[in-house]
Design an enzyme around this catalytic site. Structure first.
Site, PDB file in Angstrom:
ATOM      1  N   HIS A 155      62.725  36.054  68.056  1.00 49.59           N
ATOM      2  CA  HIS A 155      61.847  36.327  68.862  1.00 49.59           C
ATOM      3  C   HIS A 155      61.549  37.952  69.605  1.00 49.59           C
ATOM      4  O   HIS A 155      62.494  38.589  69.211  1.00 49.59           O
ATOM      5  CB  HIS A 155      62.436  35.479  70.232  1.00 49.59           C
ATOM      6  CG  HIS A 155      61.397  35.306  71.953  1.00 49.59           C
ATOM      7  ND1 HIS A 155      61.337  36.340  72.191  1.00 49.59           N
ATOM      8  CD2 HIS A 155      60.902  34.889  72.456  1.00 49.59           C
ATOM      9  CE1 HIS A 155      59.760  35.823  73.818  1.00 49.59           C
ATOM     10  NE2 HIS A 155      59.831  35.451  73.180  1.00 49.59           N
ATOM     11  N   ASP A 263      53.521  28.404  76.548  1.00 47.52           N
ATOM     12  CA  ASP A 263      54.380  29.934  77.480  1.00 47.52           C
ATOM     13  C   ASP A 263      54.611  30.163  78.415  1.00 47.52           C
ATOM     14  O   ASP A 263      53.133  30.386  78.796  1.00 47.52           O
ATOM     15  CB  ASP A 263      56.069  30.221  76.011  1.00 47.52           C
ATOM     16  CG  ASP A 263      56.286  30.933  76.199  1.00 47.52           C
ATOM     17  OD1 ASP A 263      57.266  30.306  77.528  1.00 47.52           O
ATOM     18  OD2 ASP A 263      56.921  32.272  76.039  1.00 47.52           O
ATOM     19  N   HIS A 264      55.216  30.604  79.466  1.00 50.55           N
ATOM     20  CA  HIS A 264      55.023  30.757  80.567  1.00 50.55           C
ATOM     21  C   HIS A 264      53.953  31.030  81.132  1.00 50.55           C
ATOM     22  O   HIS A 264      52.845  31.472  81.502  1.00 50.55           O
ATOM     23  CB  HIS A 264      55.439  32.204  80.317  1.00 50.55           C
ATOM     24  CG  HIS A 264      56.358  32.801  80.215  1.00 50.55           C
ATOM     25  ND1 HIS A 264      56.600  34.400  79.540  1.00 50.55           N
ATOM     26  CD2 HIS A 264      57.362  31.822  79.406  1.00 50.55           C
ATOM     27  CE1 HIS A 264      57.376  34.483  79.300  1.00 50.55           C
ATOM     28  NE2 HIS A 264      58.627  33.673  79.079  1.00 50.55           N
ATOM     29  N   TYR A 278      57.444  27.943  83.859  1.00 48.69           N
ATOM     30  CA  TYR A 278      58.585  26.596  83.503  1.00 48.69           C
ATOM     31  C   TYR A 278      58.036  25.837  84.084  1.00 48.69           C
ATOM     32  O   TYR A 278      58.268  24.255  83.954  1.00 48.69           O
ATOM     33  CB  TYR A 278      59.346  26.397  82.508  1.00 48.69           C
ATOM     34  CG  TYR A 278      60.229  27.674  81.288  1.00 48.69           C
ATOM     35  CD1 TYR A 278      59.277  27.143  80.797  1.00 48.69           C
ATOM     36  CD2 TYR A 278      60.352  28.528  81.909  1.00 48.69           C
ATOM     37  CE1 TYR A 278      59.711  28.554  79.529  1.00 48.69           C
ATOM     38  CE2 TYR A 278      60.724  30.241  80.763  1.00 48.69           C
ATOM     39  CZ  TYR A 278      59.907  29.646  79.625  1.00 48.69           C
ATOM     40  OH  TYR A 278      60.292  30.871  78.989  1.00 48.69           O
TER      41      TYR A 278
END
Length: 299
Positions: A155, A263-264, A278
């Protein structure tokens, strides 16, 4: 929704544990299978310590634990492990209640707010030391990942800065990823393509997706407004980047079986924002939006 696979992301296994045993993984696999889901990725609390990331005494012992974790994932057909190389401070945000569309809440980062003019190092290290530690790690675990059939996805640093809290960050550009991939040249040594972080690097997303192609082992699908010095998370359909062009690039350049997750996401009405980025309603929206983009790529 048509979702058949899950990404397991926890900060702790339970009872304060931050390492995994075979039976921890088996318990999770059984639990998800009972719900009709496969586990495609484990990320977050993988057994990777700062002794490993900094190349400190004791790292070999910790690396052996990570190797066993990979073998256990392989035994249970868990195909991808996402990890990061952020030392000390990891995922950093300076605001979690920024109002967005419809009164929803998103997170943000500001380097000025992060340091307030002072950036005293949380740990003493050098950029070269952090690079040496990563390359040593990959040489050690790469063959085990191949043998186990488990793909690694590194990542990006979040935010992708040269340093954070006075500690060097090294996974902050496409060129850094080229060095990582060359260190251990294998499909099992790959990238977690977190779009928000690559966007904060200022790159052309579709071009960069095509550049790395089959070395992308996992995708975090999101967008941000801003750069590594300061940005705000956006709704998936409202950011500055062309998300359809990104999805087309994945379809053209990346293997079909590479897992992708939203994501996010924004926190929406009725949610308490106790876990910013989340909560479920924003994720439901993002999954629907991603499915719509996928349909557009095949028209």
């Amino acid at each position: 929704m048509g979702v058949t696979s899950a990404v397991v992301h926890t900060l702790e296994i339970g009872d304060g544990k931050t390492s995994w045993t075979y039976h921890d993984l088996l318990h999770l696999k059984n639990w998800y299978e009972d719900a009709g889901l496969e586990i495609s990725v484990i990320e977050g609390s993988v057994p990777l310590t700062d002794r490993i990331r900094l190349g400190l005494e004791g790292r070999d012992e910790d690396i052996e634990e990570f190797k066993q974790f990979l073998r256990d994932c392989g035994r249970l057909d868990i195909p991808v492990v996402c990890y990061d190389w952020m030392v000390g401070i990891r995922w950093a945000r300076t605001a979690a209640h920024v109002e967005a569309r419809g009164g929803s809440l998103v997170t943000a980062y500001s380097n000025d707010r992060m340091h307030r003019g002072h950036e005293e190092p949380a740990v003493e290290t050098s950029r070269e030391q952090v690079w040496e530690a990563l390359e040593y790690f990959l040489q050690e675990v790469g063959p085990v990942a191949e043998e186990a059939g488990v793909r690694l996805g590194l990542h990006p640093d979040d935010p992708p800065r040269e340093s954070l809290g006075g500690v060097p960050r090294i996974i902050n550009s496409p060129d850094a990823y080229e060095r990582v991939l060359e260190c251990y040249d294998s499909e099992y040594n790959g990238i977690t393509f977190c779009q928000g972080n690559f966007a904060a690097m200022g790159v052309d997303l579709p071009e960069t997706i095509r550049r790395f192609g089959d070395r992308i082992n996992f995708v975090h699908f999101r967008d941000v407004e801003g750069d590594a010095d300061g940005f705000v998370e956006t709704w998936h359909d409202e950011g500055p980047n062309d998300m359809l062009a990104a999805m087309r690039a994945y379809q053209e350049a990346v293997d079909d079986d590479v897992p992708m997750r939203p994501d996010h996401v924004p926190t929406m009405a009725g949610e308490d924002n106790s876990n910013p980025g989340y909560h479920m309603k924003g994720r439901l929206f993002a999954i629907g939006y991603m499915r719509g983009l996928l349909e557009q790529t095949v028209e």
